[in-house]
Every structure is written in structure tokens, then in C-alpha cells.
Design an enzyme around this catalytic site. Structure first.
Site, short mmCIF file in Angstrom:
data_model
loop_
_atom_site.label_atom_id
_atom_site.label_comp_id
_atom_site.label_asym_id
_atom_site.label_seq_id
_atom_site.Cartn_x
_atom_site.Cartn_y
_atom_site.Cartn_z
N ASP A 33 -44.54 -50.52 71.98
CA ASP A 33 -45.16 -48.84 72.01
C ASP A 33 -45.38 -48.25 72.86
O ASP A 33 -46.02 -48.31 73.54
CB ASP A 33 -45.36 -48.98 70.66
CG ASP A 33 -44.55 -47.05 69.70
OD1 ASP A 33 -44.02 -47.32 68.75
OD2 ASP A 33 -45.28 -46.18 70.30
N ASN A 91 -40.05 -47.47 59.03
CA ASN A 91 -39.45 -46.42 58.30
C ASN A 91 -37.66 -46.27 58.53
O ASN A 91 -37.10 -46.42 59.34
CB ASN A 91 -40.20 -45.25 59.30
CG ASN A 91 -41.73 -45.16 59.43
OD1 ASN A 91 -42.24 -45.28 57.91
ND2 ASN A 91 -42.41 -45.10 60.88
N GLU A 99 -38.88 -41.93 62.99
CA GLU A 99 -38.19 -40.80 64.24
C GLU A 99 -36.81 -40.76 64.98
O GLU A 99 -36.25 -40.39 65.82
CB GLU A 99 -39.49 -40.17 65.16
CG GLU A 99 -40.31 -39.82 64.95
CD GLU A 99 -41.51 -40.67 65.95
OE1 GLU A 99 -40.82 -39.84 67.30
OE2 GLU A 99 -42.66 -39.92 65.69
N VAL A 100 -36.36 -42.44 65.74
CA VAL A 100 -35.57 -42.72 66.46
C VAL A 100 -34.38 -43.53 65.58
O VAL A 100 -35.32 -44.37 64.72
CB VAL A 100 -35.92 -43.87 67.60
CG1 VAL A 100 -35.04 -44.77 68.27
CG2 VAL A 100 -37.16 -43.40 68.27
N HIS A 104 -36.42 -49.98 63.95
CA HIS A 104 -36.90 -50.71 64.65
C HIS A 104 -38.55 -51.28 63.74
O HIS A 104 -38.84 -50.42 63.24
CB HIS A 104 -37.52 -50.21 65.65
CG HIS A 104 -38.02 -48.59 65.13
ND1 HIS A 104 -37.25 -47.19 65.16
CD2 HIS A 104 -39.09 -47.60 64.70
CE1 HIS A 104 -37.33 -47.00 64.86
NE2 HIS A 104 -38.25 -46.52 64.53
#
Ligand code: 5GP
Length: 121
Positions: A33, A91, A99-100, A104
């Protein structure tokens, strides 16, 4: 959530943006990350275009699903956190603050991780 082919992890997969790779196979890429929140903080992503765990769990093949979870376990062992312990987190969607928009799995470890989650205010 519709898949955006220009999300940052899609660009990493296409080699347009560099990453600190720790693992790769036919279905999976894993890298550090960029803003680590623990001593070990690795992101494990499928190579397929899946926005989140929601469509991955519904649409991915058995081989893709097996590869992702096998990779998480292998990376945790290779990074030396399997013995001491680690946490995985994915998430999905707005309430989780994803967020992305490319699935992931975070691997957190290398230190005591504290409580699992903050209780709601
Ligand atoms: P999310 O909140 O979606 O679960 O987590 C997204 C994660 O991606 C964050 O921990 C963030 O630091 C990481 N991230 C965002 N952009 C980049 C990038 O360009 N490279 C890497 N390696 N990680 C990124």
C-alpha cells in the site's frame, strides 16, 4: 458499482503506474500500500475487472476466487506475519468508504492491531 477501467489499480495492472510488487500469478497481483497503516500493509487484487467483493463473489470463476484466497495466505506466510497474526479487510461500497473501485484485500500485520473495528458513534 460500475467498473471504471481507469481506476488506479486497473492502471497498475496495465503497467501504467508503478507498484512495489510482492506477488503475481495468472489471476492475482499484490503490492505494498502506498500509505501503509501498519508495518506490513499489502493489497491483494484480482486481475479481472471486479469493482468490489460484491461482483467478485457473484461473477468470478472458481479459479479466480481460489487464486485470490490462496495468494492472501501465501503472502501472509512469505511476509512473516502468519505466525504472529494478521488481519484481512476488503472495503465494499459507500458505507465501508471503499476508495478504489477495484476489489482489493488489505493484509495488515507486523504489530498488534488493536480492536477489530470502531463502534458506531
Ligand atoms: P480502500 O479505502 O479502497 O479500501 O483502500 C484503498 C487503498 O489503496 C488505500 O489504503 C490507499 O493507500 C491505497 N492506494 C491508493 N492509491 C494507491 C496507489 O497508487 N498505489 C498503491 N500502492 N496504493 C494505493
Amino acid at each position: 458499482m460500475a467498473y471504471d477501467p481507469n481506476n488506479i489499480f486497473a492502471r497498475i495492472l496495465r503497467g501504467e503506474i508503478p507498484c512495489k510488487k510482492v506477488y503475481e500469478d495468472a489471476h492475482v497481483l499484490a503490492f505494498h500500500d502506498i500509505r501503509p497503516q501498519t508495518r506490513v500493509h499489502i493489497l491483494v487484487i484480482p486481475k479481472g475487472s471486479y469493482a468490489s467483493m460484491d461482483d467478485f463473489s457473484a461473477k468470478a470463476s472458481e479459479a479466480e476466487i481460489a487464486a485470490l484466497f490462496r495468494a492472501v495466505g501465501k503472502i501472509a506466510r512469505d511476509e512473516g506475519v502468519a505466525e504472529s497474526g494478521y488481519r484481512i479487510l476488503a472495503n465494499a461500497g459507500a458505507d465501508a468508504n471503499q476508495e478504489v473501485p477495484h476489489l482489493h484485500i488489505h493484509i495488515f500485520g507486523g504489530q498488534p492491531l488493536g480492536p477489530m473495528i470502531r463502534p458506531p458513534k
